[in-house]
Design a protein around this motif. Structure first.
Motif, PDB file in Angstrom:
ATOM      1  N   LEU A 108       0.575 -12.798  -6.088  1.00 38.74           N
ATOM      2  CA  LEU A 108       1.290 -12.227  -7.237  1.00 38.74           C
ATOM      3  C   LEU A 108       1.260 -10.710  -7.157  1.00 38.74           C
ATOM      4  O   LEU A 108       1.169 -10.019  -8.165  1.00 38.74           O
ATOM      5  N   GLY A 109       1.371 -10.183  -5.926  1.00 37.18           N
ATOM      6  CA  GLY A 109       1.351  -8.751  -5.705  1.00 37.18           C
ATOM      7  C   GLY A 109       2.721  -8.115  -5.845  1.00 37.18           C
ATOM      8  O   GLY A 109       3.667  -8.718  -6.371  1.00 37.18           O
ATOM      9  N   LEU A 110       2.854  -6.904  -5.329  1.00 34.05           N
ATOM     10  CA  LEU A 110       4.067  -6.112  -5.502  1.00 34.05           C
ATOM     11  C   LEU A 110       5.290  -6.753  -4.842  1.00 34.05           C
ATOM     12  O   LEU A 110       6.410  -6.640  -5.366  1.00 34.05           O
ATOM     13  N   LEU A 111       5.107  -7.425  -3.727  1.00 32.66           N
ATOM     14  CA  LEU A 111       6.239  -8.070  -3.060  1.00 32.66           C
ATOM     15  C   LEU A 111       6.824  -9.166  -3.950  1.00 32.66           C
ATOM     16  O   LEU A 111       8.042  -9.270  -4.120  1.00 32.66           O
ATOM     17  N   THR A 112       5.945  -9.980  -4.513  1.00 35.54           N
ATOM     18  CA  THR A 112       6.405 -11.052  -5.403  1.00 35.54           C
ATOM     19  C   THR A 112       7.032 -10.483  -6.668  1.00 35.54           C
ATOM     20  O   THR A 112       8.050 -10.998  -7.156  1.00 35.54           O
ATOM     21  N   ILE A 113       6.462  -9.413  -7.211  1.00 33.00           N
ATOM     22  CA  ILE A 113       7.033  -8.767  -8.396  1.00 33.00           C
ATOM     23  C   ILE A 113       8.442  -8.252  -8.086  1.00 33.00           C
ATOM     24  O   ILE A 113       9.369  -8.394  -8.893  1.00 33.00           O
ATOM     25  N   ASN A 114       8.645  -7.670  -6.897  1.00 33.00           N
ATOM     26  CA  ASN A 114       9.982  -7.246  -6.481  1.00 33.00           C
ATOM     27  C   ASN A 114      10.938  -8.431  -6.446  1.00 33.00           C
ATOM     28  O   ASN A 114      12.088  -8.331  -6.882  1.00 33.00           O
ATOM     29  N   ALA A 115      10.454  -9.557  -5.933  1.00 38.25           N
ATOM     30  CA  ALA A 115      11.289 -10.756  -5.844  1.00 38.25           C
ATOM     31  C   ALA A 115      11.654 -11.297  -7.221  1.00 38.25           C
ATOM     32  O   ALA A 115      12.760 -11.813  -7.428  1.00 38.25           O
ATOM     33  N   LEU A 116      10.740 -11.178  -8.189  1.00 34.95           N
ATOM     34  CA  LEU A 116      11.006 -11.648  -9.553  1.00 34.95           C
ATOM     35  C   LEU A 116      11.888 -10.674 -10.329  1.00 34.95           C
ATOM     36  O   LEU A 116      12.675 -11.086 -11.183  1.00 34.95           O
ATOM     37  N   VAL A 157       0.833  -1.201   0.000  1.00 35.53           N
ATOM     38  CA  VAL A 157       0.000   0.000   0.000  1.00 35.53           C
ATOM     39  C   VAL A 157       0.870   1.255   0.000  1.00 35.53           C
ATOM     40  O   VAL A 157       0.618   2.217  -0.735  1.00 35.53           O
ATOM     41  N   GLU A 158       1.931   1.245   0.806  1.00 34.96           N
ATOM     42  CA  GLU A 158       2.795   2.414   0.931  1.00 34.96           C
ATOM     43  C   GLU A 158       3.601   2.685  -0.340  1.00 34.96           C
ATOM     44  O   GLU A 158       3.999   3.822  -0.604  1.00 34.96           O
ATOM     45  N   LEU A 159       3.851   1.637  -1.118  1.00 29.34           N
ATOM     46  CA  LEU A 159       4.666   1.805  -2.321  1.00 29.34           C
ATOM     47  C   LEU A 159       3.850   1.946  -3.598  1.00 29.34           C
ATOM     48  O   LEU A 159       4.411   2.109  -4.673  1.00 29.34           O
ATOM     49  N   VAL A 160       2.519   1.875  -3.479  1.00 25.55           N
ATOM     50  CA  VAL A 160       1.673   1.789  -4.671  1.00 25.55           C
ATOM     51  C   VAL A 160       1.857   2.973  -5.626  1.00 25.55           C
ATOM     52  O   VAL A 160       1.749   2.815  -6.847  1.00 25.55           O
ATOM     53  N   SER A 161       2.161   4.156  -5.115  1.00 21.64           N
ATOM     54  CA  SER A 161       2.302   5.332  -5.983  1.00 21.64           C
ATOM     55  C   SER A 161       3.755   5.732  -6.215  1.00 21.64           C
ATOM     56  O   SER A 161       4.026   6.773  -6.823  1.00 21.64           O
ATOM     57  N   VAL A 162       4.692   4.880  -5.750  1.00 23.41           N
ATOM     58  CA  VAL A 162       6.115   5.218  -5.840  1.00 23.41           C
ATOM     59  C   VAL A 162       6.679   4.824  -7.209  1.00 23.41           C
ATOM     60  O   VAL A 162       6.452   3.708  -7.691  1.00 23.41           O
ATOM     61  N   LEU A 163       7.412   5.714  -7.829  1.00 23.76           N
ATOM     62  CA  LEU A 163       8.033   5.427  -9.126  1.00 23.76           C
ATOM     63  C   LEU A 163       9.119   4.357  -8.955  1.00 23.76           C
ATOM     64  O   LEU A 163       9.936   4.426  -8.047  1.00 23.76           O
ATOM     65  N   GLY A 164       9.102   3.363  -9.832  1.00 23.33           N
ATOM     66  CA  GLY A 164      10.110   2.306  -9.773  1.00 23.33           C
ATOM     67  C   GLY A 164       9.940   1.372  -8.594  1.00 23.33           C
ATOM     68  O   GLY A 164      10.901   0.751  -8.139  1.00 23.33           O
ATOM     69  N   ARG A 165       8.698   1.244  -8.112  1.00 21.79           N
ATOM     70  CA  ARG A 165       8.450   0.431  -6.919  1.00 21.79           C
ATOM     71  C   ARG A 165       8.800  -1.042  -7.116  1.00 21.79           C
ATOM     72  O   ARG A 165       9.110  -1.744  -6.169  1.00 21.79           O
ATOM     73  N   GLU A 166       8.766  -1.510  -8.370  1.00 18.76           N
ATOM     74  CA  GLU A 166       9.068  -2.923  -8.639  1.00 18.76           C
ATOM     75  C   GLU A 166      10.541  -3.250  -8.422  1.00 18.76           C
ATOM     76  O   GLU A 166      10.917  -4.418  -8.307  1.00 18.76           O
TER      77      GLU A 166
END
Length: 270
Positions: free
Chosen positions: A130-138, A96-105
């Protein structure tokens, strides 16, 4: 430069965290310098390796928010070559905190860039989503290891997962490969296990690991003692199989012969 392997399946109950803990442990016991990164808000990899998750004040949450360098959160484990980057319940708010951050992935990728060369292997336990945490991990990974349980609904969700991996490859991380598919929770006494393995091999072909992880009481008991199975019961079938998996990853795999009743005969029928 170290190799980064993300263990990923959005379906729960596949042995994802068990595989992360025990693969990391056996790679370290083989002499590799290993970092286990817990990116799951449930923090089961953290507690399963022997660190009290309720006492964690600095975690991967603070790293993703760029409040801390990842090296600042490292915790020692009972295995000398194995360090942990712990998780905490705070991580639930990161998406939620990173949803609007540029380059959050790429938050995790930027964090790991400075320490990647310090390790031979970095194993990332991602959450069952398959949310943002998993996308960061991939996005940070060189490869993804997919655990699939030998059960009726095993293939459910795999199409969605492979589609997500393909989208990450096309748009975010073109170098991402599939390390392999790991069959877990096998019961060699049943036809269902054989049928599921056949279906997965038909779908993923040579990407399926030779090692198959069986159902094992010792594997399920070990996390409650805060130990990888290598320290809890190194002679158990689960321990031997995860050691075998680590050899496949290291490229030193040699068939050890059947160590489970009926396994050799079962494999001949595949």
């Amino acid at each position: 430069m170290g190799k980064i392997i993300t263990i990923c399946n959005q379906k729960g109950g596949t042995g994802k965290t068990t595989s992360a803990i025990n693969l990391a442990s056996y790679l370290a016991l083989a002499g590799a310098k290993v970092l286990l990164v817990d990116l799951d808000p449930q923090a089961n990899a953290t507690s399963g390796i022997g660190v009290n998750k309720h006492n964690i004040k600095q975690s991967t949450y603070h790293v993703l928010l760029e409040e801390l360098e990842i090296a600042e959160i490292f915790q020692n484990t009972a295995i000398s070559n194995l360090l942990l980057a712990p998780s905490s319940l705070d991580l639930t708010g990161a998406e939620v905190e990173l949803v609007s951050v540029l380059g959050r992935e790429y938050r995790l990728k930027r964090a790991i860039a400075n320490i990647k060369e310090d390790f031979d292997y970095i194993i990332i336990d991602s959450p069952p989503s398959l949310g943002l945490l998993t996308i960061n991990a991939l996005c940070v990974a060189d490869s993804v290891l997919i655990p699939v349980q030998c059960e009726y609904y095993a293939l459910e969700g795999l199409t969605q997962l492979t589609s997500t991996i393909r989208l990450v490859q096309e748009n975010l991380n073109p170098d991402l490969t599939i390390e392999g598919v790991l069959m877990t929770m096998a019961d060699f006494r049943t036809n269902l296990t054989k049928e599921v393995v056949q279906e997965v091999r038909k779908y993923f072909k040579e990407k399926v690991f030779k090692t198959i992880i069986p159902r094992s009481i010792r594997l399920t008991e070990a996390p409650s003692f805060g130990k990888p199975v290598s320290l809890y019961d190194k002679d158990s079938i689960g321990a031997r199989k995860y050691e075998e998996l680590s050899r496949e990853i290291l490229g030193t795999y040699e068939p050890q012969g059947s160590i489970l009743e009926g396994e050799a005969e079962w494999k001949e029928k595949l």
